[in-house]
Design a protein around this motif. Sequence first.
Motif, PDB file in Angstrom:
ATOM      1  N   PRO A   1      -6.227 -22.415 -82.866  1.00 50.60           N
ATOM      2  CA  PRO A   1      -6.990 -21.428 -82.098  1.00 50.60           C
ATOM      3  C   PRO A   1      -7.071 -21.789 -80.617  1.00 50.60           C
ATOM      4  O   PRO A   1      -6.489 -22.786 -80.165  1.00 50.60           O
ATOM      5  N   GLY A   2      -7.769 -20.964 -79.861  1.00 50.97           N
ATOM      6  CA  GLY A   2      -7.951 -21.212 -78.436  1.00 50.97           C
ATOM      7  C   GLY A   2      -8.765 -22.462 -78.171  1.00 50.97           C
ATOM      8  O   GLY A   2      -9.461 -22.986 -79.042  1.00 50.97           O
ATOM      9  N   GLY A   3      -8.663 -22.941 -76.933  1.00 53.48           N
ATOM     10  CA  GLY A   3      -9.392 -24.130 -76.532  1.00 53.48           C
ATOM     11  C   GLY A   3      -8.490 -25.287 -76.167  1.00 53.48           C
ATOM     12  O   GLY A   3      -8.958 -26.393 -75.896  1.00 53.48           O
ATOM     13  N   THR A   4      -7.172 -25.055 -76.149  1.00 53.29           N
ATOM     14  CA  THR A   4      -6.255 -26.123 -75.769  1.00 53.29           C
ATOM     15  C   THR A   4      -6.309 -26.358 -74.259  1.00 53.29           C
ATOM     16  O   THR A   4      -6.808 -25.528 -73.496  1.00 53.29           O
ATOM     17  N   ALA A   5      -5.753 -27.495 -73.838  1.00 54.77           N
ATOM     18  CA  ALA A   5      -5.731 -27.809 -72.406  1.00 54.77           C
ATOM     19  C   ALA A   5      -4.813 -26.881 -71.626  1.00 54.77           C
ATOM     20  O   ALA A   5      -4.937 -26.763 -70.395  1.00 54.77           O
ATOM     21  N   TRP A   6      -3.921 -26.214 -72.300  1.00 55.34           N
ATOM     22  CA  TRP A   6      -3.006 -25.268 -71.654  1.00 55.34           C
ATOM     23  C   TRP A   6      -3.771 -24.251 -70.814  1.00 55.34           C
ATOM     24  O   TRP A   6      -3.322 -23.842 -69.736  1.00 55.34           O
ATOM     25  N   ALA A   7      -4.931 -23.831 -71.290  1.00 57.42           N
ATOM     26  CA  ALA A   7      -5.706 -22.805 -70.577  1.00 57.42           C
ATOM     27  C   ALA A   7      -6.117 -23.253 -69.179  1.00 57.42           C
ATOM     28  O   ALA A   7      -6.392 -22.417 -68.306  1.00 57.42           O
TER      29      ALA A   7
ATOM     30  N   VAL B   1       0.468 -32.115 -81.882  1.00 58.07           N
ATOM     31  CA  VAL B   1       0.508 -32.669 -80.523  1.00 58.07           C
ATOM     32  C   VAL B   1       1.732 -32.104 -79.800  1.00 58.07           C
ATOM     33  O   VAL B   1       2.840 -32.094 -80.343  1.00 58.07           O
ATOM     34  N   THR B   2       1.504 -31.648 -78.555  1.00 61.85           N
ATOM     35  CA  THR B   2       2.527 -30.870 -77.860  1.00 61.85           C
ATOM     36  C   THR B   2       2.744 -31.371 -76.444  1.00 61.85           C
ATOM     37  O   THR B   2       1.774 -31.655 -75.727  1.00 61.85           O
ATOM     38  N   ALA B   3       4.005 -31.475 -76.049  1.00 59.24           N
ATOM     39  CA  ALA B   3       4.357 -31.764 -74.655  1.00 59.24           C
ATOM     40  C   ALA B   3       4.510 -30.426 -73.939  1.00 59.24           C
ATOM     41  O   ALA B   3       5.574 -29.807 -73.978  1.00 59.24           O
ATOM     42  N   ARG B   4       3.439 -29.965 -73.286  1.00 55.60           N
ATOM     43  CA  ARG B   4       3.445 -28.607 -72.735  1.00 55.60           C
ATOM     44  C   ARG B   4       4.519 -28.412 -71.663  1.00 55.60           C
ATOM     45  O   ARG B   4       5.149 -27.350 -71.597  1.00 55.60           O
ATOM     46  N   ASP B   5       4.732 -29.421 -70.838  1.00 55.34           N
ATOM     47  CA  ASP B   5       5.720 -29.263 -69.775  1.00 55.34           C
ATOM     48  C   ASP B   5       7.150 -29.305 -70.310  1.00 55.34           C
ATOM     49  O   ASP B   5       8.089 -28.957 -69.586  1.00 55.34           O
ATOM     50  N   ARG B   6       7.330 -29.713 -71.556  1.00 56.10           N
ATOM     51  CA  ARG B   6       8.625 -29.591 -72.217  1.00 56.10           C
ATOM     52  C   ARG B   6       8.738 -28.266 -72.964  1.00 56.10           C
ATOM     53  O   ARG B   6       9.827 -27.722 -73.114  1.00 56.10           O
ATOM     54  N   GLN B   7       7.620 -27.773 -73.448  1.00 59.37           N
ATOM     55  CA  GLN B   7       7.611 -26.545 -74.239  1.00 59.37           C
ATOM     56  C   GLN B   7       7.734 -25.287 -73.378  1.00 59.37           C
ATOM     57  O   GLN B   7       8.479 -24.369 -73.717  1.00 59.37           O
ATOM     58  N   VAL B   8       6.985 -25.246 -72.273  1.00 58.24           N
ATOM     59  CA  VAL B   8       6.823 -24.002 -71.505  1.00 58.24           C
ATOM     60  C   VAL B   8       7.674 -24.061 -70.245  1.00 58.24           C
ATOM     61  O   VAL B   8       7.528 -24.970 -69.417  1.00 58.24           O
ATOM     62  N   ARG B   9       8.533 -23.082 -70.078  1.00 57.60           N
ATOM     63  CA  ARG B   9       9.381 -22.981 -68.893  1.00 57.60           C
ATOM     64  C   ARG B   9       9.070 -21.650 -68.207  1.00 57.60           C
ATOM     65  O   ARG B   9       9.203 -20.582 -68.812  1.00 57.60           O
TER      66      ARG B   9
ATOM     67  N   PRO C   1       5.256 -41.107 -70.521  1.00 58.59           N
ATOM     68  CA  PRO C   1       5.481 -40.301 -69.315  1.00 58.59           C
ATOM     69  C   PRO C   1       6.916 -39.840 -69.141  1.00 58.59           C
ATOM     70  O   PRO C   1       7.168 -38.874 -68.419  1.00 58.59           O
ATOM     71  N   VAL C   2       7.867 -40.513 -69.794  1.00 60.59           N
ATOM     72  CA  VAL C   2       9.256 -40.060 -69.729  1.00 60.59           C
ATOM     73  C   VAL C   2       9.403 -38.749 -70.491  1.00 60.59           C
ATOM     74  O   VAL C   2      10.209 -37.883 -70.121  1.00 60.59           O
ATOM     75  N   VAL C   3       8.618 -38.584 -71.550  1.00 61.46           N
ATOM     76  CA  VAL C   3       8.661 -37.365 -72.355  1.00 61.46           C
ATOM     77  C   VAL C   3       7.814 -36.270 -71.735  1.00 61.46           C
ATOM     78  O   VAL C   3       8.237 -35.127 -71.597  1.00 61.46           O
ATOM     79  N   THR C   4       6.576 -36.592 -71.337  1.00 58.50           N
ATOM     80  CA  THR C   4       5.656 -35.559 -70.871  1.00 58.50           C
ATOM     81  C   THR C   4       4.569 -36.136 -69.977  1.00 58.50           C
ATOM     82  O   THR C   4       4.161 -37.287 -70.143  1.00 58.50           O
ATOM     83  N   LYS C   5       4.114 -35.317 -69.073  1.00 61.71           N
ATOM     84  CA  LYS C   5       2.926 -35.627 -68.289  1.00 61.71           C
ATOM     85  C   LYS C   5       1.799 -34.662 -68.630  1.00 61.71           C
ATOM     86  O   LYS C   5       0.736 -34.687 -68.007  1.00 61.71           O
ATOM     87  N   LYS C   6       2.050 -33.798 -69.616  1.00 62.27           N
ATOM     88  CA  LYS C   6       1.061 -32.788 -70.010  1.00 62.27           C
ATOM     89  C   LYS C   6       0.973 -32.757 -71.530  1.00 62.27           C
ATOM     90  O   LYS C   6       1.495 -31.871 -72.202  1.00 62.27           O
ATOM     91  N   LEU C   7       0.285 -33.756 -72.085  1.00 64.13           N
ATOM     92  CA  LEU C   7       0.159 -33.911 -73.530  1.00 64.13           C
ATOM     93  C   LEU C   7      -1.065 -33.139 -74.017  1.00 64.13           C
ATOM     94  O   LEU C   7      -2.175 -33.347 -73.522  1.00 64.13           O
ATOM     95  N   ASP C   8      -0.869 -32.266 -74.997  1.00 62.33           N
ATOM     96  CA  ASP C   8      -1.935 -31.380 -75.453  1.00 62.33           C
ATOM     97  C   ASP C   8      -2.190 -31.576 -76.942  1.00 62.33           C
ATOM     98  O   ASP C   8      -1.354 -32.109 -77.680  1.00 62.33           O
ATOM     99  N   TYR C   9      -3.343 -31.098 -77.393  1.00 60.56           N
ATOM    100  CA  TYR C   9      -3.798 -31.199 -78.778  1.00 60.56           C
ATOM    101  C   TYR C   9      -3.833 -29.811 -79.406  1.00 60.56           C
ATOM    102  O   TYR C   9      -4.022 -28.800 -78.728  1.00 60.56           O
ATOM    103  N   GLU C  10      -3.673 -29.747 -80.730  1.00 62.95           N
ATOM    104  CA  GLU C  10      -3.788 -28.490 -81.469  1.00 62.95           C
ATOM    105  C   GLU C  10      -4.225 -28.803 -82.905  1.00 62.95           C
ATOM    106  O   GLU C  10      -3.400 -29.230 -83.717  1.00 62.95           O
TER     107      GLU C  10
END
Length: 321
Positions: free
Chosen positions: A269-275, A175-183, A134-143
């Motif tokens: 491809p599409g289908g990640t939790a980001w959507a 594996v992606t920390a979306r809240d770190r990646q996307v601003r 949780p220190v790194v991310t609260k929005k862990l995604d798969y790809e």
Amino acid sequence: MKLLRYQYRGEVRVGILDGEHVVDLSDALVSEGTLTEGDQRIITDTTALIAAGEYGRELSERALELSRSKGIGRKPLDGLPLRAPLRPEIILCSGENYWDHREEKPPVEGKEPEFFIKVPQGVIGPDEDIVLDPVVTKKLDYETELAVVIGKPGRHISVEKALQHVFGYTVMNDVTARDRQVRMRPDGTCWYALGPGKNFDTCAPMGPVLVTRDEIPDPQTLGLCTRINDDVRQMNSTAKMIWSVAELVKFFSTFLTLQPGFVISTGTPGGTAWASDPDLGGRPYQRGDVVRPAGYLTPGDVVSCEIERIGVLRNKVVLSS
């Protein structure tokens, strides 16, 4: 040929998948009594085996033949703890490479592949845990992504010759920390911080095997599927890539001399939790063959990344201690 690495008696060993058995290269070839120190180094390290080129292939085939004819060096696959099939020196990643993934997130413009790097310290193998910190991310995604393993050095490689530089293929979960990646900006546009969003402990599960190029002559014909627990989240084909494997090899070799054991990951491809995340610009999509995610990965989730002719890479999400 399907190469793998597995844990046995405190060390990681290199083997070949042969049906329901694993052929240990060292155990099979040592029985001949003809191995040199150089041979031993080659057969105990996947990258060295790849770099050895045709000679490495000959050693592998000899081990397989000895094992089949004499029954030596064989272990049942069931119960063997697999590790990532190689420890790459670098992972070169291409994002934005499927149109349906572009459509589920904020619009981007790009006339060439997205280029970022994942560090090898993030690599884990099949059935090893993805750690949600949780220190790194609260929005862990798969790809789920097709990963290309380079077999022959090259710079400024042409598309026509690109696949000649490929050793084989495996599966990678980017594996992606979306809240770190996307601003996000106030106007709804965004910018990416791909360093922190893509690099942290356990960010690059890889495996279960490394399939040599001869078994997959056309990498643009492979079905791809992601399951979170029992839900199908991603369902697509590498035929839908915007830039093919050959084009990506050409692209990355523009900047770096590609070396044996380098990995190129080809996008998801599409289908990640980001959507499912409007706060980060996620956009809903309608697909009848997948389950739209309700949110990001949580402790206890099992992520299964499958690519046709390679296999299933499975990892459980756990909370950091």
